[in-house]
Enzyme design. Sequence first.
Site, PDB file in Angstrom:
ATOM      1  N   CYS A  43      28.991   1.072 -26.637  1.00 52.00           N
ATOM      2  CA  CYS A  43      28.584   0.511 -25.356  1.00 52.00           C
ATOM      3  C   CYS A  43      27.764   1.532 -24.558  1.00 52.00           C
ATOM      4  CB  CYS A  43      29.787  -0.027 -24.584  1.00 52.00           C
ATOM      5  SG  CYS A  43      29.317  -1.129 -23.216  1.00 52.00           S
ATOM      6  N   HIS A  66      31.941  -3.770 -28.520  1.00 51.46           N
ATOM      7  CA  HIS A  66      33.136  -2.921 -28.522  1.00 51.46           C
ATOM      8  C   HIS A  66      33.961  -3.176 -29.784  1.00 51.46           C
ATOM      9  CE1 HIS A  66      33.080  -1.323 -24.357  1.00 51.46           C
ATOM     10  NE2 HIS A  66      32.389  -2.424 -24.108  1.00 51.46           N
ATOM     11  N   GLU A 119      36.637  -1.728 -30.537  1.00 50.66           N
ATOM     12  CA  GLU A 119      38.053  -1.649 -30.151  1.00 50.66           C
ATOM     13  C   GLU A 119      38.548  -2.923 -29.473  1.00 50.66           C
ATOM     14  OE1 GLU A 119      35.934  -0.354 -26.417  1.00 50.66           O
ATOM     15  OE2 GLU A 119      35.594  -0.266 -28.577  1.00 50.66           O
TER      16      GLU A 119
END
Length: 202
Positions: A80, A184, A186
């Site tokens: 990001c 992202h 994650e």
Amino acid sequence: MKLGVIDYGAGNLRSVLNTFEAAGVTGHLVRTPEDAAGVTHLVLPGVGAFGDCAEKLRRQNLVPLVRAWIERDRPFLGICVGYQVLFESGEESGQVPGLGILKGRVVRFSESELKVPHMGWNSVALTDPADPIWKGMGKEPYFYFVHSYYPQPEDESLIAAFCTYGVRFAAAVRHGNLVATQFHPEKSQKLGVKLLKNFISL
């Protein structure tokens, strides 16, 4: 291998570390250049503003570390804002320059019928599905995005994946062992864990 996750005082570090744990590796935080001793894989996560990220990296004397790491083609993952700050400049923060490792600028989505920030799941079109970083993901995997700005690389050959949200933009770049994503991993559940596993294998 030894994983280092850069901590510049912002970002969702715990989420990143937890997802790497799910991928089979324990990371440790890098707050100074000395903390990177013995590290083999380096991650620059990002939540927040382009200018804040760049300034904090400079204050912690981490910019030379990131530059040298990428120049030596060691495994590096930017996420990001950690992707955006690799470029020369960004509209979000006026005169605050990026790290200038990649040529190009970071621009804002134009006003349209689409909501800004771009938030949610989107498919990405891979430029080279055979690239090991995308192993096991198919040609158009879905990842989770949260952003109002996106990079425009001068060298389009670096683009590893495109996403379309009003405009077609560079959702990821790849150069040697450098991987950087606007989405992202994650926050992207199983495919995010898979991408991190593939990164660890670089």
